[in-house]
Design a protein around this motif. Sequence first.
Motif, PDB file in Angstrom:
ATOM      1  N   TRP A  10       0.832  -1.195   0.000  1.00 53.66           N
ATOM      2  CA  TRP A  10       0.000   0.000   0.000  1.00 53.66           C
ATOM      3  C   TRP A  10       0.875   1.256   0.000  1.00 53.66           C
ATOM      4  N   GLY A  11       0.626   2.128  -0.941  1.00 56.96           N
ATOM      5  CA  GLY A  11       1.353   3.391  -1.064  1.00 56.96           C
ATOM      6  C   GLY A  11       2.307   3.356  -2.244  1.00 56.96           C
ATOM      7  N   PRO A  12       2.527   4.513  -2.847  1.00 55.89           N
ATOM      8  CA  PRO A  12       3.431   4.582  -3.999  1.00 55.89           C
ATOM      9  C   PRO A  12       4.881   4.320  -3.595  1.00 55.89           C
ATOM     10  N   ASP A  13       5.764   4.303  -4.580  1.00 57.28           N
ATOM     11  CA  ASP A  13       7.182   4.040  -4.342  1.00 57.28           C
ATOM     12  C   ASP A  13       7.726   4.944  -3.243  1.00 57.28           C
ATOM     13  N   GLY A  14       8.516   4.350  -2.363  1.00 55.47           N
ATOM     14  CA  GLY A  14       9.139   5.096  -1.279  1.00 55.47           C
ATOM     15  C   GLY A  14       8.274   5.203  -0.039  1.00 55.47           C
ATOM     16  N   PHE A  15       6.982   4.917  -0.149  1.00 54.82           N
ATOM     17  CA  PHE A  15       6.071   4.993   0.987  1.00 54.82           C
ATOM     18  C   PHE A  15       6.027   3.641   1.702  1.00 54.82           C
ATOM     19  N   THR A  16       5.774   3.686   3.007  1.00 54.26           N
ATOM     20  CA  THR A  16       5.518   2.480   3.779  1.00 54.26           C
ATOM     21  C   THR A  16       4.052   2.480   4.206  1.00 54.26           C
ATOM     22  N   ALA A  17       3.604   1.347   4.708  1.00 59.54           N
ATOM     23  CA  ALA A  17       2.209   1.215   5.155  1.00 59.54           C
ATOM     24  C   ALA A  17       2.214   0.732   6.604  1.00 59.54           C
ATOM     25  N   PRO A  18       2.352   1.662   7.567  1.00 61.62           N
ATOM     26  CA  PRO A  18       2.455   1.247   8.964  1.00 61.62           C
ATOM     27  C   PRO A  18       1.170   0.647   9.536  1.00 61.62           C
ATOM     28  N   ILE A  19       0.018   1.035   9.010  1.00 63.84           N
ATOM     29  CA  ILE A  19      -1.258   0.524   9.534  1.00 63.84           C
ATOM     30  C   ILE A  19      -2.008  -0.190   8.421  1.00 63.84           C
ATOM     31  N   ALA A  20      -2.467  -1.395   8.725  1.00 61.68           N
ATOM     32  CA  ALA A  20      -3.335  -2.153   7.818  1.00 61.68           C
ATOM     33  C   ALA A  20      -4.241  -3.013   8.700  1.00 61.68           C
ATOM     34  N   GLU A  21      -5.351  -2.426   9.108  1.00 65.49           N
ATOM     35  CA  GLU A  21      -6.341  -3.131   9.923  1.00 65.49           C
ATOM     36  C   GLU A  21      -7.465  -3.532   8.982  1.00 65.49           C
ATOM     37  N   MET A  22      -7.454  -4.787   8.581  1.00 67.17           N
ATOM     38  CA  MET A  22      -8.338  -5.247   7.516  1.00 67.17           C
ATOM     39  C   MET A  22      -9.637  -5.849   8.065  1.00 67.17           C
ATOM     40  N   ASP A  23     -10.762  -5.363   7.555  1.00 70.14           N
ATOM     41  CA  ASP A  23     -12.097  -5.873   7.893  1.00 70.14           C
ATOM     42  C   ASP A  23     -12.861  -6.043   6.587  1.00 70.14           C
ATOM     43  N   VAL A  24     -12.408  -7.023   5.785  1.00 69.07           N
ATOM     44  CA  VAL A  24     -12.918  -7.204   4.433  1.00 69.07           C
ATOM     45  C   VAL A  24     -14.166  -8.086   4.480  1.00 69.07           C
ATOM     46  N   ARG A  25     -15.302  -7.417   4.593  1.00 65.77           N
ATOM     47  CA  ARG A  25     -16.618  -8.062   4.584  1.00 65.77           C
ATOM     48  C   ARG A  25     -17.616  -6.984   4.210  1.00 65.77           C
ATOM     49  N   GLU A  26     -18.750  -7.382   3.659  1.00 64.12           N
ATOM     50  CA  GLU A  26     -19.762  -6.382   3.315  1.00 64.12           C
ATOM     51  C   GLU A  26     -20.159  -5.635   4.581  1.00 64.12           C
ATOM     52  N   GLY A  27     -20.065  -4.296   4.519  1.00 66.27           N
ATOM     53  CA  GLY A  27     -20.335  -3.453   5.672  1.00 66.27           C
ATOM     54  C   GLY A  27     -19.118  -3.201   6.533  1.00 66.27           C
ATOM     55  N   GLY A  28     -18.027  -3.909   6.280  1.00 66.49           N
ATOM     56  CA  GLY A  28     -16.802  -3.724   7.055  1.00 66.49           C
ATOM     57  C   GLY A  28     -16.009  -2.528   6.555  1.00 66.49           C
ATOM     58  N   THR A  29     -15.108  -2.048   7.405  1.00 71.08           N
ATOM     59  CA  THR A  29     -14.230  -0.933   7.050  1.00 71.08           C
ATOM     60  C   THR A  29     -12.802  -1.269   7.452  1.00 71.08           C
ATOM     61  N   SER A  30     -11.907  -1.253   6.480  1.00 75.05           N
ATOM     62  CA  SER A  30     -10.479  -1.417   6.747  1.00 75.05           C
ATOM     63  C   SER A  30      -9.879  -0.035   6.987  1.00 75.05           C
ATOM     64  N   ARG A  31      -8.853  -0.003   7.826  1.00 73.45           N
ATOM     65  CA  ARG A  31      -8.110   1.232   8.088  1.00 73.45           C
ATOM     66  C   ARG A  31      -6.683   1.008   7.635  1.00 73.45           C
ATOM     67  N   VAL A  32      -6.222   1.883   6.752  1.00 76.90           N
ATOM     68  CA  VAL A  32      -4.862   1.759   6.224  1.00 76.90           C
ATOM     69  C   VAL A  32      -4.191   3.127   6.254  1.00 76.90           C
ATOM     70  N   SER A  33      -2.881   3.106   6.390  1.00 78.28           N
ATOM     71  CA  SER A  33      -2.138   4.362   6.317  1.00 78.28           C
ATOM     72  C   SER A  33      -0.926   4.158   5.433  1.00 78.28           C
ATOM     73  N   MET A  34      -0.445   5.270   4.908  1.00 74.07           N
ATOM     74  CA  MET A  34       0.806   5.262   4.159  1.00 74.07           C
ATOM     75  C   MET A  34       1.656   6.420   4.673  1.00 74.07           C
ATOM     76  N   ARG A  35       2.963   6.165   4.763  1.00 70.59           N
ATOM     77  CA  ARG A  35       3.903   7.175   5.276  1.00 70.59           C
ATOM     78  C   ARG A  35       4.904   7.496   4.183  1.00 70.59           C
ATOM     79  N   SER A  36       5.031   8.805   3.903  1.00 75.05           N
ATOM     80  CA  SER A  36       5.965   9.264   2.873  1.00 75.05           C
ATOM     81  C   SER A  36       7.400   9.135   3.380  1.00 75.05           C
ATOM     82  N   PRO A  37       8.370   9.190   2.467  1.00 75.44           N
ATOM     83  CA  PRO A  37       9.772   9.154   2.895  1.00 75.44           C
ATOM     84  C   PRO A  37      10.115  10.296   3.856  1.00 75.44           C
ATOM     85  N   GLU A  38       9.373  11.406   3.775  1.00 80.98           N
ATOM     86  CA  GLU A  38       9.616  12.544   4.671  1.00 80.98           C
ATOM     87  C   GLU A  38       8.900  12.391   6.011  1.00 80.98           C
ATOM     88  N   GLY A  39       8.127  11.310   6.178  1.00 81.06           N
ATOM     89  CA  GLY A  39       7.458  11.053   7.453  1.00 81.06           C
ATOM     90  C   GLY A  39       6.022  11.537   7.539  1.00 81.06           C
TER      91      GLY A  39
END
Length: 157
Positions: free
Chosen positions: A30-59
């Motif tokens: 998750w995230g373009p080149d150089g980015f990391t994905a520190p959060i990936a809380e997956m709730d993959v079901r109808e009506g569910g909500t996943s929470r994801v984050s991406m962090r740039s190289p600059e933080g």
Amino acid sequence: MDVVATRVFDAPADQVWQAWSKAEYVHRWWGPDGFTAPIAEMDVREGGTSRVSMRSPEGHEFYNTWTYSRVIPRERLEFTMDFADSSWQPRSPAELGLPADIPVPVPHVVTFARAGAKTELTVTESGYTSPQTAEMSRLGLEQCLDKMAIALSAKEH
């Protein structure tokens, strides 16, 4: 205006599905080149909500929610992506320093098609009104899919 990206992965549909639905994979792509994905809380079901984050190289960290309206394992995902703050409260793209014309929310359809031992994945994002913003999103999506290909080909799953 839609953004569409299609990629054929040298992996079965079940594994490509896991890349979208399991945190250990999402962290890796998750995230373009150089980015990391520190959060990936997956709730993959109808009506569910996943929470994801991406962090740039600059933080700089960007938070998104993916709320699912249709889930057909190994075949189709339909969800809307919204931007949020670190408390997961909705924020507009402009409030986060992103282009103001990013759709709110961004509708997504992800399809998985078996091609022998391989899987064709198509991601469609809808609602863009500016060619420049659509192109920015397409480039980021293509980079995410490049990272997904690396994650899927890695020996340690």
